[in-house]
Design a protein around this motif. Structure first.
Motif, short mmCIF file in Angstrom:
data_model
loop_
_atom_site.label_atom_id
_atom_site.label_comp_id
_atom_site.label_asym_id
_atom_site.label_seq_id
_atom_site.Cartn_x
_atom_site.Cartn_y
_atom_site.Cartn_z
N HIS A 65 0.82 -1.21 0.00
CA HIS A 65 0.00 0.00 0.00
C HIS A 65 0.86 1.26 0.00
O HIS A 65 0.49 2.28 -0.61
N GLU A 69 0.50 3.96 -3.08
CA GLU A 69 0.09 5.34 -2.83
C GLU A 69 1.18 6.33 -3.21
O GLU A 69 0.91 7.34 -3.88
N GLU A 73 0.66 8.98 -6.33
CA GLU A 73 0.50 10.39 -5.97
C GLU A 73 1.65 11.25 -6.50
O GLU A 73 1.41 12.31 -7.08
#
Length: 322
Positions: A65, A69, A73
């Motif tokens: 994760h 992310e 991003e």
């Protein structure tokens, strides 16, 4: 600017089609290089599919994760900025088989359409490209010329440095001028480039935190990037067996994000095995999933939580059992 672009395209085409002299072709590319130096529009075959990349990361990169992310991003922020202040510099860290190289390939695929054939994705492997430590001065000149030349031809180039643990110390610092915030260096506009470094350095810090979190009853997804970035940076900087050892790149804080890849659990390895079986039309073979995961080594010895080799050996093991 649109008119200038069309003029350049026509000039290049005419030079190649109607001239028999190599000097004319060279002049055409020199003219293009001048244009790239003064403009921000030499994006080549750069057609980013950020939504596709994000979906692929969540679908096929298991148990990561933080990486999902951070990469999604940072990449979105970078690409959506029409005039970034500096190139995007990512450094992937974690144990073998956790997905670092896979993510680098996915970046190439979803930024250019293919990680294998696009000429603007450049992958360096130390044992192949820089095998002799005593030739570091020569390698520095060659690497600088290669990066500069490819950025001149394509401002949206991507450079991937795999196996940084085997990179001769001191070599990678030749990139320092390319990674900062200057607009033009060596007469090349380079601020739209992407750099990815891949290393196992920092795995001890990453794995320790994952184990502590598990023993404390924290969900894996509760681990935050801020808990690991500084520890990874210090581990890399002080590791004498790593290409970032006492590197100016670390000292000058030119890496935008140290991306941790957490150790994989038995459940994650099972998903890797199932994916490989499905690729071979054998999704139903639960017996093979159990046989492969049962033969793999997990640690710590008492709790048997994390795979020693992640998913690295899974394809070979699936081939063996089939």
């Amino acid at each position: 600017m649109e008119v200038l672009e069309k003029m350049i395209a026509v000039f290049l085409a005419l030079s190649v089609l109607f001239s028999n002299s190599l000097s004319s072709v060279a002049a055409a590319f020199q003219f293009k290089a001048v244009y790239c130096t003064i403009s921000n529009n030499c994006d080549c075959d750069f057609h980013p599919d950020l939504q596709g990349l994000e979906w692929e990361l969540y679908r096929n990169v298991y148990g990561q994760h933080l990486a999902q992310e951070a990469v999604s991003e940072r990449l979105a922020d970078f690409i959506n900025d029409a005039s970034p202040e500096k190139p995007l510099v990512l450094s992937f860290h974690g144990s073998s088989g956790t997905g670092k190289t896979m993510v680098s390939w996915l970046l190439g695929r979803y930024l250019y359409g293919s990680a294998m054939t696009i000429p603007h994705v450049h992958r360096f492997i130390p044992t192949l490209h820089f095998p002799y430590p005593h030739r570091v001065p020569q390698y520095k000149k060659e690497l600088k010329a290669w990066v500069e030349g490819n950025l001149t031809a394509c401002a949206r180039s991507m450079f991937v440095f795999d196996e940084m643990d085997k990179m001769p110390p001191g070599l990678i610092d030749v990139l320092v001028p390319f990674l900062g915030s200057s607009h033009v260096v060596y007469q090349t506009n380079y601020r739209k480039a992407i750099y990815a470094f891949i290393s196992t350095a920092g795995e001890e810090q990453i794995n320790r935190l994952a184990l502590e979190a598990r023993r404390a009853g924290r969900d894996r997804e509760e681990i935050r990037l801020e808990e690991l970035e500084d520890a990874i940076a210090q581990a890399v900087f002080n590791n004498s067996c790593n290409g970032f050892y006492h590197s100016e790149i670390i000292q000058e804080k030119l890496v935008d994000c140290f991306v941790p890849f957490l150790p994989l659990t038995r459940r994650h390895v099972e998903r890797c095995v199932r994916r490989e079986l499905c690729l071979r039309g054998q999704c139903h073979r639960r017996d093979i999933i159990e046989a492969i995961t049962g033969a793999m080594t997990f640690s710590p010895e008492r709790e048997q939580l994390f795979s020693h080799s992640g998913c690295k050996t899974v394809p070979a093991k699936v081939n063996y059992y089939l």
